[in-house]
Design a protein around this motif. Sequence first.
Motif, PDB file in Angstrom:
ATOM      1  N   ASN A 199       0.943  -1.338   0.020  1.00  0.00           N
ATOM      2  CA  ASN A 199       0.022  -0.068  -0.178  1.00  0.00           C
ATOM      3  C   ASN A 199       0.831   1.332  -0.047  1.00  0.00           C
ATOM      4  O   ASN A 199       2.069   1.086   0.533  1.00  0.00           O
ATOM      5  CB  ASN A 199      -0.820   0.073   1.210  1.00  0.00           C
ATOM      6  N   ALA A 200       0.289   2.383  -0.725  1.00  0.00           N
ATOM      7  CA  ALA A 200       1.109   3.552  -0.531  1.00  0.00           C
ATOM      8  C   ALA A 200       0.869   4.188   0.804  1.00  0.00           C
ATOM      9  O   ALA A 200      -0.104   4.005   1.475  1.00  0.00           O
ATOM     10  CB  ALA A 200       0.296   4.697  -1.601  1.00  0.00           C
ATOM     11  N   VAL A 201       1.845   4.723   1.343  1.00  0.00           N
ATOM     12  CA  VAL A 201       1.898   5.273   2.707  1.00  0.00           C
ATOM     13  C   VAL A 201       2.490   6.627   2.774  1.00  0.00           C
ATOM     14  O   VAL A 201       3.333   6.913   2.072  1.00  0.00           O
ATOM     15  CB  VAL A 201       2.557   4.161   3.653  1.00  0.00           C
ATOM     16  N   LYS A 202       2.201   7.489   3.841  1.00  0.00           N
ATOM     17  CA  LYS A 202       2.795   8.647   4.102  1.00  0.00           C
ATOM     18  C   LYS A 202       3.395   8.801   5.601  1.00  0.00           C
ATOM     19  O   LYS A 202       2.753   8.322   6.622  1.00  0.00           O
ATOM     20  CB  LYS A 202       1.906   9.961   3.863  1.00  0.00           C
ATOM     21  N   PHE A 203       4.511   9.394   5.755  1.00  0.00           N
ATOM     22  CA  PHE A 203       4.979   9.546   6.948  1.00  0.00           C
ATOM     23  C   PHE A 203       5.438  11.271   7.324  1.00  0.00           C
ATOM     24  O   PHE A 203       6.065  11.716   6.291  1.00  0.00           O
ATOM     25  CB  PHE A 203       6.535   8.984   7.112  1.00  0.00           C
ATOM     26  N   SER A 204       4.898  11.843   7.999  1.00  0.00           N
ATOM     27  CA  SER A 204       5.248  13.218   8.188  1.00  0.00           C
ATOM     28  C   SER A 204       6.293  13.581   9.271  1.00  0.00           C
ATOM     29  O   SER A 204       6.528  12.675  10.179  1.00  0.00           O
ATOM     30  CB  SER A 204       3.902  14.168   8.638  1.00  0.00           C
ATOM     31  N   PHE A 205       7.072  14.315   8.971  1.00  0.00           N
ATOM     32  CA  PHE A 205       8.133  14.945  10.341  1.00  0.00           C
ATOM     33  C   PHE A 205       8.288  16.379  10.063  1.00  0.00           C
ATOM     34  O   PHE A 205       7.956  16.886   8.993  1.00  0.00           O
ATOM     35  CB  PHE A 205       9.369  14.187   9.969  1.00  0.00           C
ATOM     36  N   ILE A 206       8.913  17.022  11.226  1.00  0.00           N
ATOM     37  CA  ILE A 206       9.214  18.143  11.257  1.00  0.00           C
ATOM     38  C   ILE A 206      10.467  18.746  11.188  1.00  0.00           C
ATOM     39  O   ILE A 206      11.324  18.128  11.747  1.00  0.00           O
ATOM     40  CB  ILE A 206       8.381  19.015  12.592  1.00  0.00           C
ATOM     41  N   ILE A 207      11.141  19.716  10.356  1.00  0.00           N
ATOM     42  CA  ILE A 207      12.347  20.283  10.375  1.00  0.00           C
ATOM     43  C   ILE A 207      12.099  21.457  11.406  1.00  0.00           C
ATOM     44  O   ILE A 207      11.702  22.429  10.831  1.00  0.00           O
ATOM     45  CB  ILE A 207      12.872  20.585   9.126  1.00  0.00           C
ATOM     46  N   THR A 208      12.664  21.344  12.417  1.00  0.00           N
ATOM     47  CA  THR A 208      12.826  22.720  13.345  1.00  0.00           C
ATOM     48  C   THR A 208      13.652  23.855  12.921  1.00  0.00           C
ATOM     49  O   THR A 208      14.330  23.690  11.935  1.00  0.00           O
ATOM     50  CB  THR A 208      13.267  22.336  14.812  1.00  0.00           C
ATOM     51  N   LYS A 209      13.419  24.949  13.624  1.00  0.00           N
ATOM     52  CA  LYS A 209      14.129  26.304  13.466  1.00  0.00           C
ATOM     53  C   LYS A 209      15.541  26.097  13.476  1.00  0.00           C
ATOM     54  O   LYS A 209      16.489  26.636  12.691  1.00  0.00           O
ATOM     55  CB  LYS A 209      13.698  27.486  14.235  1.00  0.00           C
ATOM     56  N   GLU A 210      15.961  24.957  14.256  1.00  0.00           N
ATOM     57  CA  GLU A 210      17.414  24.544  14.322  1.00  0.00           C
ATOM     58  C   GLU A 210      17.975  23.786  13.491  1.00  0.00           C
ATOM     59  O   GLU A 210      19.054  23.319  13.256  1.00  0.00           O
ATOM     60  CB  GLU A 210      17.766  24.099  15.664  1.00  0.00           C
ATOM     61  N   GLY A 211      17.114  23.294  12.402  1.00  0.00           N
ATOM     62  CA  GLY A 211      17.457  22.191  11.329  1.00  0.00           C
ATOM     63  C   GLY A 211      17.473  20.748  11.732  1.00  0.00           C
ATOM     64  O   GLY A 211      18.207  20.019  11.148  1.00  0.00           O
ATOM     65  N   LYS A 212      16.569  20.539  12.829  1.00  0.00           N
ATOM     66  CA  LYS A 212      16.603  19.202  13.438  1.00  0.00           C
ATOM     67  C   LYS A 212      15.389  18.368  13.008  1.00  0.00           C
ATOM     68  O   LYS A 212      14.352  19.160  12.745  1.00  0.00           O
ATOM     69  CB  LYS A 212      16.600  19.160  14.706  1.00  0.00           C
ATOM     70  N   VAL A 213      15.514  17.245  12.776  1.00  0.00           N
ATOM     71  CA  VAL A 213      14.330  16.309  12.553  1.00  0.00           C
ATOM     72  C   VAL A 213      13.747  15.801  13.849  1.00  0.00           C
ATOM     73  O   VAL A 213      14.092  15.441  14.667  1.00  0.00           O
ATOM     74  CB  VAL A 213      14.628  15.049  11.677  1.00  0.00           C
ATOM     75  N   THR A 214      12.392  16.114  13.700  1.00  0.00           N
ATOM     76  CA  THR A 214      11.343  15.753  15.002  1.00  0.00           C
ATOM     77  C   THR A 214      10.145  15.502  14.651  1.00  0.00           C
ATOM     78  O   THR A 214       9.726  15.817  13.402  1.00  0.00           O
ATOM     79  CB  THR A 214      11.353  17.071  15.989  1.00  0.00           C
ATOM     80  N   ASN A 215       9.310  14.911  15.648  1.00  0.00           N
ATOM     81  CA  ASN A 215       7.934  14.554  15.256  1.00  0.00           C
ATOM     82  C   ASN A 215       7.695  13.636  14.182  1.00  0.00           C
ATOM     83  O   ASN A 215       6.519  13.961  13.492  1.00  0.00           O
ATOM     84  CB  ASN A 215       7.264  15.806  15.221  1.00  0.00           C
ATOM     85  N   VAL A 216       8.543  12.763  13.911  1.00  0.00           N
ATOM     86  CA  VAL A 216       8.206  11.548  12.974  1.00  0.00           C
ATOM     87  C   VAL A 216       7.034  10.837  13.383  1.00  0.00           C
ATOM     88  O   VAL A 216       6.864  10.034  14.504  1.00  0.00           O
ATOM     89  CB  VAL A 216       9.457  10.625  12.756  1.00  0.00           C
ATOM     90  N   LYS A 217       6.093  10.644  12.393  1.00  0.00           N
ATOM     91  CA  LYS A 217       4.796  10.004  12.617  1.00  0.00           C
ATOM     92  C   LYS A 217       4.320   9.451  11.288  1.00  0.00           C
ATOM     93  O   LYS A 217       4.318   9.600  10.246  1.00  0.00           O
ATOM     94  CB  LYS A 217       3.780  10.786  13.282  1.00  0.00           C
ATOM     95  N   HIS A 218       3.765   8.123  11.695  1.00  0.00           N
ATOM     96  CA  HIS A 218       3.112   7.521  10.610  1.00  0.00           C
ATOM     97  C   HIS A 218       1.709   8.315  10.346  1.00  0.00           C
ATOM     98  O   HIS A 218       0.723   8.434  10.951  1.00  0.00           O
ATOM     99  CB  HIS A 218       2.565   6.056  11.035  1.00  0.00           C
ATOM    100  N   ASP A 219       1.871   8.827   8.920  1.00  0.00           N
ATOM    101  CA  ASP A 219       0.780   9.955   8.836  1.00  0.00           C
ATOM    102  C   ASP A 219      -0.602   9.254   8.273  1.00  0.00           C
ATOM    103  O   ASP A 219      -1.640   9.815   8.485  1.00  0.00           O
ATOM    104  CB  ASP A 219       1.248  10.692   7.692  1.00  0.00           C
ATOM    105  N   ALA A 220      -0.607   8.243   7.384  1.00  0.00           N
ATOM    106  CA  ALA A 220      -1.705   7.701   6.699  1.00  0.00           C
ATOM    107  C   ALA A 220      -1.501   6.380   6.364  1.00  0.00           C
ATOM    108  O   ALA A 220      -0.656   6.124   5.709  1.00  0.00           O
ATOM    109  CB  ALA A 220      -2.271   8.578   5.621  1.00  0.00           C
ATOM    110  N   MET A 221      -2.416   5.548   6.534  1.00  0.00           N
ATOM    111  CA  MET A 221      -2.466   4.147   6.204  1.00  0.00           C
ATOM    112  C   MET A 221      -1.459   3.292   6.675  1.00  0.00           C
ATOM    113  O   MET A 221      -0.641   3.686   7.705  1.00  0.00           O
ATOM    114  CB  MET A 221      -2.626   4.108   4.587  1.00  0.00           C
ATOM    115  N   THR A 222      -0.937   2.065   6.070  1.00  0.00           N
ATOM    116  CA  THR A 222      -0.009   1.477   6.343  1.00  0.00           C
ATOM    117  C   THR A 222       0.399   0.829   5.088  1.00  0.00           C
ATOM    118  O   THR A 222      -0.288   0.367   4.374  1.00  0.00           O
ATOM    119  CB  THR A 222      -0.030   0.341   7.422  1.00  0.00           C
ATOM    120  N   THR A 223       1.917   0.535   5.005  1.00  0.00           N
ATOM    121  CA  THR A 223       2.238  -0.740   3.840  1.00  0.00           C
ATOM    122  C   THR A 223       1.647  -1.664   3.716  1.00  0.00           C
ATOM    123  O   THR A 223       1.424  -2.381   2.788  1.00  0.00           O
ATOM    124  CB  THR A 223       3.819  -0.537   3.624  1.00  0.00           C
ATOM    125  N   GLY A 224       1.201  -2.402   5.088  1.00  0.00           N
ATOM    126  CA  GLY A 224       0.696  -3.663   5.019  1.00  0.00           C
ATOM    127  C   GLY A 224       1.603  -4.589   5.568  1.00  0.00           C
ATOM    128  O   GLY A 224       1.684  -5.959   5.792  1.00  0.00           O
TER     129      GLY A 224
END
Length: 268
Positions: A199-224
């Motif tokens: 399945n198609a899937v999306k994962f969202s994440f935030i790039i902070t003001k300091e250029g760091k990756v944070t708040n990674v989450k499974h955004d929609a559906m699952t690959t299966g």
Amino acid sequence: MKKSIIIFGTTLAILSLLILGFTNWNNNETNVPTNNKDLVLENQDIIGPNLKAIPDLYYGVDSRFAAVKKSEIAKATSIYDFLNAGEKEQIVDIKSVNLTVIKDNQLSELHELGTTDQLTKEQIKLLRSLDFFNHFTIRTEFKGNNMITGVIEDKFFGPHITIVPEIQANYVEGKEALITYLKESSLDVMYAIKDDKINAVKFSFIITKEGKVTNVKHDAMTTGYPTIDDKFIELLKNIPGKWTPAENANGKKMEQELVFTFGPRDGC
């Protein structure tokens, strides 16, 4: 006599060693693969099922929907501000234009309706009330040219749009390097895919003001396949290298949400 026996015995032992060595050398020559194909076949026996083909997959990292700068939103007055040249050419007669805000990946009740290519005062007011990283769609229903047959028919455009800052967050090594990292680092779990079904899937994440990756989450559906989902969560949390943060028109750094989309090419 005794000396002759010793010499004969020593000579016999040496000959035996020479014959044994020649035999072993000949056997080793026989076992050496004659070409690379033999090496591949031997490796197939070792690797086994991991050599099955991986389906053609899509990897993409971008804003959630088509990106439009907030500075451009502030100047927009027509639906043509959101359509490309090819789309503009198809429109013959507009029937309706519905501007709708998207919340939680769903069309919300916040919308304004128009009937021409020019946005109404209410549509402009709603549009300019939206902030960075808000999302909306403009569904335009119209009579238009079929680009293949030339026949006039009922058609619609409904681009989904994300409002982004003047400068978006950027992976210093480039988007291609980021996709290569995600693709190559996940190969070990791709062999879990059965019958090319995923399945198609999306994962969202935030790039902070300091250029760091944070708040990674499974955004929609699952690959299966939980192992693949978990792998991408891990890889996104540990992206190597640096990011430059997003900036607004005044040069102020700000957070930005990005979305990693993965799945079959015909399903993303």
